[in-house]
Scaffold this active site. Structure first.
Site, PDB file in Angstrom:
ATOM      1  N   HIS B  79       0.843  -1.205   0.000  1.00 20.62           N
ATOM      2  CA  HIS B  79       0.000   0.000   0.000  1.00 20.62           C
ATOM      3  C   HIS B  79       0.879   1.256   0.000  1.00 20.62           C
ATOM      4  CE1 HIS B  79      -2.819   3.096   1.373  1.00 20.62           C
ATOM      5  NE2 HIS B  79      -1.987   3.335   2.377  1.00 20.62           N
ATOM      6  N   ASP B 108       6.356  21.340 -26.569  1.00 21.30           N
ATOM      7  CA  ASP B 108       6.304  19.996 -25.985  1.00 21.30           C
ATOM      8  C   ASP B 108       7.371  19.937 -24.904  1.00 21.30           C
ATOM      9  OD1 ASP B 108       6.271  17.138 -25.515  1.00 21.30           O
ATOM     10  OD2 ASP B 108       5.273  16.932 -27.447  1.00 21.30           O
ATOM     11  N   TRP B 144       7.254   0.065   3.828  1.00 20.88           N
ATOM     12  CA  TRP B 144       7.770   0.751   2.630  1.00 20.88           C
ATOM     13  C   TRP B 144       9.150   1.325   2.900  1.00 20.88           C
ATOM     14  CZ3 TRP B 144       8.955   5.902   1.195  1.00 20.88           C
ATOM     15  CH2 TRP B 144       8.766   6.863   2.191  1.00 20.88           C
ATOM     16  N   SER B 172      12.578   5.805 -13.895  1.00 27.44           N
ATOM     17  CA  SER B 172      11.478   6.567 -14.474  1.00 27.44           C
ATOM     18  C   SER B 172      11.431   7.977 -13.887  1.00 27.44           C
ATOM     19  CB  SER B 172      10.174   5.818 -14.219  1.00 27.44           C
ATOM     20  OG  SER B 172       9.086   6.673 -14.401  1.00 27.44           O
ATOM     21  N   SER B 173      11.546   8.076 -12.562  1.00 24.77           N
ATOM     22  CA  SER B 173      11.481   9.387 -11.920  1.00 24.77           C
ATOM     23  C   SER B 173      12.624  10.279 -12.360  1.00 24.77           C
ATOM     24  CB  SER B 173      11.564   9.250 -10.407  1.00 24.77           C
ATOM     25  OG  SER B 173      10.417   8.669  -9.925  1.00 24.77           O
ATOM     26  N   HIS B 256      13.421  11.910   3.444  1.00 27.74           N
ATOM     27  CA  HIS B 256      12.822  13.182   3.789  1.00 27.74           C
ATOM     28  C   HIS B 256      12.659  14.096   2.582  1.00 27.74           C
ATOM     29  CE1 HIS B 256      10.826  15.979   6.244  1.00 27.74           C
ATOM     30  NE2 HIS B 256      11.411  16.865   5.465  1.00 27.74           N
ATOM     31  N   GLU B 258      12.147  13.116  -0.232  1.00 29.86           N
ATOM     32  CA  GLU B 258      11.045  12.471  -0.935  1.00 29.86           C
ATOM     33  C   GLU B 258       9.693  13.018  -0.465  1.00 29.86           C
ATOM     34  OE1 GLU B 258      10.570  10.444  -3.405  1.00 29.86           O
ATOM     35  OE2 GLU B 258       8.464   9.923  -3.041  1.00 29.86           O
ATOM     36  N   TYR B 260       9.068  15.904   0.509  1.00 33.81           N
ATOM     37  CA  TYR B 260       8.887  17.222  -0.118  1.00 33.81           C
ATOM     38  C   TYR B 260       8.647  17.108  -1.611  1.00 33.81           C
ATOM     39  CZ  TYR B 260       9.157  19.402   4.236  1.00 33.81           C
ATOM     40  OH  TYR B 260       8.838  19.765   5.504  1.00 33.81           O
ATOM     41  N   SER B 271      -1.149  27.410  -5.295  1.00 41.63           N
ATOM     42  CA  SER B 271      -0.812  28.790  -5.637  1.00 41.63           C
ATOM     43  C   SER B 271      -1.395  29.200  -6.983  1.00 41.63           C
ATOM     44  CB  SER B 271       0.706  28.980  -5.667  1.00 41.63           C
ATOM     45  OG  SER B 271       1.259  28.595  -4.444  1.00 41.63           O
ATOM     46  N   HIS B 305      15.333  13.064  11.766  1.00 36.37           N
ATOM     47  CA  HIS B 305      14.182  13.188  12.666  1.00 36.37           C
ATOM     48  C   HIS B 305      13.272  11.965  12.564  1.00 36.37           C
ATOM     49  CE1 HIS B 305      11.911  15.655   9.367  1.00 36.37           C
ATOM     50  NE2 HIS B 305      11.691  14.384   9.201  1.00 36.37           N
ATOM     51  N   HIS B 306      13.535  11.104  11.611  1.00 34.13           N
ATOM     52  CA  HIS B 306      12.803   9.839  11.555  1.00 34.13           C
ATOM     53  C   HIS B 306      13.490   8.778  12.417  1.00 34.13           C
ATOM     54  CE1 HIS B 306      10.244  11.147   8.173  1.00 34.13           C
ATOM     55  NE2 HIS B 306      11.304  11.859   7.861  1.00 34.13           N
ATOM     56  N   THR B 331       7.464  26.802   5.483  1.00 36.95           N
ATOM     57  CA  THR B 331       6.173  26.172   5.230  1.00 36.95           C
ATOM     58  C   THR B 331       5.048  27.090   5.714  1.00 36.95           C
ATOM     59  OG1 THR B 331       7.299  24.095   5.674  1.00 36.95           O
ATOM     60  CG2 THR B 331       4.918  24.001   5.441  1.00 36.95           C
ATOM     61  N   LYS B 334       4.216  29.944   3.392  1.00 38.79           N
ATOM     62  CA  LYS B 334       3.341  29.575   2.281  1.00 38.79           C
ATOM     63  C   LYS B 334       1.878  29.674   2.709  1.00 38.79           C
ATOM     64  CE  LYS B 334       6.258  27.323  -0.629  1.00 38.79           C
ATOM     65  NZ  LYS B 334       5.970  27.599  -1.984  1.00 38.79           N
ATOM     66  N   ARG B 453       2.103   1.594  15.253  1.00 38.17           N
ATOM     67  CA  ARG B 453       1.681   1.409  13.869  1.00 38.17           C
ATOM     68  C   ARG B 453       2.144   0.038  13.369  1.00 38.17           C
ATOM     69  NH1 ARG B 453       6.009   5.037  10.461  1.00 38.17           N
ATOM     70  NH2 ARG B 453       4.924   4.189   8.672  1.00 38.17           N
TER      71      ARG B 453
HETATM   72  C1  HEM Z   1       5.912  21.283   8.726  1.00 37.12           C
HETATM   73  C2  HEM Z   1       6.545  20.397   8.068  1.00 37.12           C
HETATM   74  C3  HEM Z   1       6.812  18.974   8.569  1.00 37.12           C
HETATM   75  C4  HEM Z   1       7.452  18.565   9.699  1.00 37.12           C
HETATM   76  C5  HEM Z   1       8.064  19.460  10.764  1.00 37.12           C
HETATM   77  C6  HEM Z   1       7.458  17.113   9.680  1.00 37.12           C
HETATM   78  C7  HEM Z   1       8.024  16.300  10.638  1.00 37.12           C
HETATM   79  C8  HEM Z   1       8.009  14.908  10.623  1.00 37.12           C
HETATM   80  C9  HEM Z   1       8.666  14.076  11.569  1.00 37.12           C
HETATM   81  C10 HEM Z   1       9.509  14.563  12.739  1.00 37.12           C
HETATM   82  C11 HEM Z   1       8.399  12.768  11.235  1.00 37.12           C
HETATM   83  C12 HEM Z   1       8.921  11.519  11.922  1.00 37.12           C
HETATM   84  C13 HEM Z   1       7.973  11.048  12.931  1.00 37.12           C
HETATM   85  C14 HEM Z   1       8.373   9.740  13.540  1.00 37.12           C
HETATM   86  O1  HEM Z   1       8.513   8.741  12.816  1.00 37.12           O
HETATM   87  O2  HEM Z   1       8.525   9.704  14.764  1.00 37.12           O
HETATM   88  C15 HEM Z   1       7.596  12.784  10.076  1.00 37.12           C
HETATM   89  C16 HEM Z   1       7.117  11.646   9.428  1.00 37.12           C
HETATM   90  C17 HEM Z   1       6.568  11.663   8.156  1.00 37.12           C
HETATM   91  N1  HEM Z   1       6.263  12.779   7.425  1.00 37.12           N
HETATM   92 FE1  HEM Z   1       6.466  14.717   8.061  1.00 37.12          FE
HETATM   93  N2  HEM Z   1       6.822  16.676   8.568  1.00 37.12           N
HETATM   94  C18 HEM Z   1       6.427  17.785   7.855  1.00 37.12           C
HETATM   95  C19 HEM Z   1       5.782  17.776   6.655  1.00 37.12           C
HETATM   96  C20 HEM Z   1       5.571  16.634   5.876  1.00 37.12           C
HETATM   97  C21 HEM Z   1       5.165  16.656   4.517  1.00 37.12           C
HETATM   98  C22 HEM Z   1       4.936  17.908   3.708  1.00 37.12           C
HETATM   99  C23 HEM Z   1       5.054  15.367   4.120  1.00 37.12           C
HETATM  100  C24 HEM Z   1       4.656  14.776   2.764  1.00 37.12           C
HETATM  101  C25 HEM Z   1       3.884  15.308   1.924  1.00 37.12           C
HETATM  102  C26 HEM Z   1       5.384  14.536   5.230  1.00 37.12           C
HETATM  103  C27 HEM Z   1       5.371  13.167   5.189  1.00 37.12           C
HETATM  104  C28 HEM Z   1       5.798  12.356   6.202  1.00 37.12           C
HETATM  105  C29 HEM Z   1       5.801  10.924   6.129  1.00 37.12           C
HETATM  106  C30 HEM Z   1       5.413  10.055   4.929  1.00 37.12           C
HETATM  107  C31 HEM Z   1       6.263  10.482   7.366  1.00 37.12           C
HETATM  108  C32 HEM Z   1       6.345   9.059   7.852  1.00 37.12           C
HETATM  109  C33 HEM Z   1       7.456   8.328   7.371  1.00 37.12           C
HETATM  110  C34 HEM Z   1       7.475   6.949   7.970  1.00 37.12           C
HETATM  111  O3  HEM Z   1       8.060   6.809   9.053  1.00 37.12           O
HETATM  112  O4  HEM Z   1       6.933   6.007   7.369  1.00 37.12           O
HETATM  113  N3  HEM Z   1       5.696  15.343   6.290  1.00 37.12           N
HETATM  114  N4  HEM Z   1       7.366  14.109   9.713  1.00 37.12           N
HETATM  115 CU    CU Z   2      11.033  13.782   7.405  1.00 34.60          CU
END
Ligand code: HEM
Ligand code: CU
Ligand code: CU
Lengths: 381, 528
Positions: B79, B108, B144, B172-173, B256, B258, B260, B271, B305-306, B331, B334, B453
């Protein structure tokens, strides 16, 4: 444990889920039972309220705009489209807010990471899917595995109060003492998490991590593995009993005696002949607790990940290999060594069980001495 | 923003193209390729969505009812992979293909044959990935994020196919990204200076640079997984001198940026939409560009931070906490700019605007929970719980996916020449809005209360909320069927769309007729 500081959450909760949740205790982070967990909780609530405030300001501006500045009210759009002053302000204010958040966060973090001057040290080892606790200051070590019966999980039995959060042997620690945890793993990465202590630390195979806690109130605290560690990741809970130091010493003494007893029993066992029925009965219990997750209760496994033991060539013919697999495991696969995890008696019985259950009717009755001999022969303890 | 002095007159005259399957297989036309990307993304969205339904079905009640834990893990893993690499990213690439040439006045994409390739290898990548689910041992089941050694020593034998499929997605990307960069740098119409480019073009340009920088890192890390598993290397195995945490550093150095990659183009879309329906110029265009660039740069400095719980030294914990908090500032800029754009505008609330408004609110909620996650001591409690699941679904579903849906409604008249059914569209919006919150909001609570989770079964205190979440999930899934209905209806017919389908719309794409002819801007427009 029964603190309900979560009351502050009751407003959003009520909106969301109705009065049943008004007590709020299962809506929010626990304040826990240590000074650190309380500080983490306070920090969490502080940031939470700051975030709510920011959200409130932004969303109100937006909704006012949506209400007032709509074409249907006959307004004419303004033409402004930049203002350096405003843009500097709304870059600067968030920076200030973040600094305000960062200061307490830094303080708490530094306190959390200080593992010096501990009174008791426990080595925690994760493996698929059980925890092993070893007290470095005592002659105590044992495994802790899920105690919820499969029947409850599969819906054949009614679920108990602590469904999935109960183990056969909890970790026991003293209150009011600084307990240091060393953490590692035998296979994949697990993560030892007890919310009430605000400890979550990964157990990395081949490396040792540290954490500490000092529990203020005696009680039973429950947690779970927090890092995906394979099939039964959801089924490796953690239970910690915190006892008054005096009670802890009593427990530790009894536990040391129990373990010494098992060792003595093993020695006696070597001379003893166990019969098939006795071994099958014990073997089945051990098998269901330790092996069925992979090899399945019916012995058919989940090929190709986990081989069937039913009709298996090792289990029906190669007796020496069967003993070897059980004692050494198969390095590089999820088949772990069971020499440390099971008592000699259990180990012997589960081998006999494997050679006679599910129609593997070899009639073999393996004896403790045979297994022990192999263990000694390779210099293993 | 820009006006056209010499519109293109002749494109209608040579609007011929091959027909049948060959048109789609061999096409080098950016519009055809864009459509294929978008349809592919939609199909993937439904396949990934079906897996989410399996997950929510199993989690509806405590206990194991429908699937076994191993299959459950395969569902969560596939998923995630499908939604990230198969739905969100291709959808943005599809929008880039369709819109970037039209927005900058180019005929094009710069590298049309490569464009064809970068699309056509994609279905094979996902075919391989999906096929593994039916092979002995099943598909990937290590999340994933495929942390080693779960994905190396302890994974099943289809891991090689997983690696292969990720490689193809990466190629591809990268090809898509190169194409975007070359197109934007070289093919802007005369007068389309950097600071006149629509923000969608800007955000995609920056996204493309991110892609080129991090996709090779992903390719590297999957290759290391491959060699660790099959060729006896020990990058991630302590027994051979490696380190499993090294995997996480490399993965999140990709991971990370990714996230963004999945949100910057969304910023560009919002916008474009907000000014159109507020009938007012975008507030702070220049600061939007700078904010996007600073987010992109900062996104390389926050990866750990992950990994707060992996046992990093205190100084590293502090460093990554501060940088992560910092990324919230651009952010925030914006979001403030969008609100300022609406302020004293003359708004109307057609479906694209509704999705854009929902995006702003819900993405902000996800951003705020992101700030909470950045606070390291608190993250020890949040990490790997449903709180994180709530966070990233707020930014990805009600963020990225809502922006894509908004973009589709916004540009659908340009693509098909027909207006979509407004009443059905509004119905789609309201159903999605309510169900998405029913689905993801309670996840914050169960996460805080302690539910990890990636588990197929849970303790009894989480039962009520999980039932609500599952109901929300099923409703959200059903709501998307309305979307398909709207799309089919609009492709077949409907009220005739004008060249400038929306009263307040600005930009070159609205200067060409609706539907956009097969070839646009054969002679470049002059932008004043
Ligand atoms: C204000 C901006 C953001 C901050 C400060 C932030 C911060 C964080 C932090 C600290 C985590 C890790 C949490 C943990 O596993 O304990 C996290 C996870 C995640 N964030 Fe964000 N984030 C932000 C914006 C975004 C955006 C814009 C996206 C995607 C469109 C995003 C997608 C994700 C995803 C997919 C995870 C989970 C990854 C995983 O462990 O599987 N975040 N974020
Ligand atoms: Cu991150
Ligand atoms: Cu686990």
């Amino acid at each position: 444990m029964a603190k309900t500081r979560g009351w502050r959450w009751s407003l959003p909760a009520l909106l969301l889920a109705g009065p049943a949740y008004a007590s709020g205790s299962n809506l929010n982070m626990t304040p826990g039972v240590t000074d650190i967990s309380q500080q983490v909780y306070d920090l969490h609530m502080t940031i939470f309220w700051i975030c709510c405030a920011i959200g409130a300001v932004v969303f109100s501006a937006m909704f006012v705009s949506i209400l007032l500045h709509r074409k249907s009210r006959g307004v004419k759009p303004a033409t402004f489209h930049e203002s350096t002053k405003v843009e500097i302000i709304w870059t600067a204010i968030p920076v200030l807010i973040l600094i305000v958040m960062a200061i307490p966060a830094t303080r708490v973090l530094i306190a959390m990471e200080d593992t010096s001057d501990s009174d008791v040290t426990v080595l925690i080892t994760g493996s698929q899917w059980r925890w092993h606790y070893e007290y470095l200051d005592y002659d105590i070590n044992y495994f802790s595995i899920l105690a919820t019966p499969r029947g409850q999980i599969e819906g054949r039995l009614p679920k108990g109060e602590n469904y999935l959060l109960e183990v056969d042997r909890p970790l026991v620690i003293p209150t009011d003492k600084k307990v240091r945890f060393l953490m590692t793993s035998d296979d994949v990465i697990h993560s030892w998490w007890v919310p009430d202590f605000a400890i979550k630390k990964d157990t990395n195979p081949g490396f040792i991590n540290e954490a500490w806690t000092q529990v203020n109130e005696p009680g039973i605290y429950r947690g779970q593995c927090a890092e995906l560690c394979g099939m039964d990741h959801g089924f490796m809970p953690i239970v910690v009993i915190a006892k008054e130091p005096a009670d802890f010493e009593i427990w530790a003494k009894a536990e040391e005696e129990r373990i010494a007893e098992i060792r003595a029993e093993e020695q006696r066992l070597l001379a003893l002949q166990m019969n098939l029925d006795e071994q099958m009965e014990l073997g089945e219990r051990v098998y269901l607790a330790h092996c069925a997750a992979c090899h399945q209760p019916n012995g058919e496994g989940l090929p190709p990940m986990f081989p069937a033991l039913k009709g298996n060539q090792v289990a029906t013919q190669d007796r020496a290999e069967h003993i070897r697999v059980m004692v050494d495991g198969r390095p590089g696969t999820s088949m772990a060594s069971f020499a440390r995890q099971l008592s000699l008696r259990e180990l012997t019985s589960v081998i006999t069980y494997g050679r006679n259950a599910w129609g593997n009717d070899t009639g073999d009755v393996v004896q403790a001495a045979e297994v022990y001999e192999y263990m000694q022969g390779k210099g293993s303890n | 923003m820009s006006t056209v002095t010499t519109a293109d007159h002749h494109d209608e005259h040579h609007d011929h193209k091959p027909t049948g399957i060959k048109r789609w297989l061999f096409t080098t036309n950016h519009k055809d390729i864009g459509s294929m990307y978008l349809i592919f993304a939609l199909v993937m969205f439904f396949i990934g969505g079906a897996m989410a339904m399996v997950i929510r079905l199993e989690l509806f009640q405590p206990g194991l009812q429908f699937v076994d834990p191993q299959f459950f893990n395969q569902m969560t893993t596939v998923h995630g992979l499908i939604m990230v690499f198969g739905a969100v990213m291709p959808a943005f690439t599809g929008l880039a293909n369709w819109m970037i040439p039209m927005m900058i006045g180019a005929p094009d994409m710069a590298l049309p044959r490569m464009n064809n390739w970068s699309f056509w290898i994609l279905p094979f990548a996902f075919l391989i990935l999906l096929m593994t689910l039916f092979m002995p041992g099943g598909g990937p089941d290590f999340g994933w994020t495929f942390y080693a050694p779960l994905s190396t020593t302890y994974s099943n034998d289809t891991t090689a196919l997983f690696v292969f499929s990720v490689h193809i997605m990466g190629i591809s990307s990268i090809m898509g990204a190169i194409n975007v960069i070359v197109t934007i740098v070289n093919m802007r119409a005369p007068g389309m200076t950097w600071m006149k480019m629509p923000l969608f073009v800007w955000t995609w340009l920056i996204t493309a640079f991110l892609l080129i920088m991090v996709m090779p890192v992903l390719a590297g890390v999957v290759t290391m997984v491959l060699t660790d598993k099959y060729f006896a290397t020990s990058f991630f195995d302590a027994a051979g001198g490696g380190d499993p945490v090294l995997f996480q550093h490399i993965f999140w150095f990709f991971g990370h940026p990714e996230v963004y990659i999945m949100i910057l183009p969304a910023f560009g879309i919002i916008s474009a939409i907000v000014p159109t329906f507020a009938r007012k110029k975008l507030f702070g265009y220049a600061s939007m560009v700078y904010a996007t660039a600073s987010i992109a740069i900062l996104s390389f400095l926050v990866w750990a931070h992950h990994m707060f719980t992996t046992g990093m030294p205190v100084f590293a914990l502090l460093f990554f906490m501060y940088t992560t908090m910092l990324i919230a500032v651009p952010t925030g800029v914006k979001v403030f700019n969008w609100v300022a754009t609406m302020w004293r505008g003359a708004m109307t609330f057609e479906v694209p605007m509704m999705f854009a408004l929902a995006f702003i609110v819900l993405f902000t909620i996800g951003g705020l929970s992101g700030v909470m996650l950045a606070i390291t001591p608190a993250d020890f409690q949040y990490h790997d719980t449903y709180f994180v699941v709530a966070h990233f679904h707020y930014v990805l579903v009600s963020g990225a996916v809502f922006s894509i849906v908004a973009a589709v409604y916004y540009w659908l008249p340009k693509w098909t020449g027909h207006m979509y059914d407004e009443r059905l569209g509004q119905m789609h919006f309201w159903c999605s809005l309510i169900s998405v919150n029913l689905l993801f909001f309670p996840m914050h609570f169960v996460g805080l209360a302690g539910m990890p989770r990636r588990i197929p079964d849970y303790a009894l205190q989480f039962a009520d909320f999980n039932a609500i979440i599952s109901v929300g999930g099923f409703l959200f899934g059903l709501s998307q069927l309305i979307f398909v209905w709207v799309l089919i209806k609009c492709a077949r017919g409907g009220e005739k769309a004008e060249a400038r389908a929306w009263e307040g719309a600005e930009g070159l794409e609205w200067e060409v007729p609706s539907p956009a002819p097969y070839h646009t801007f054969d002679t470049p427009p002059e932008v004043k």
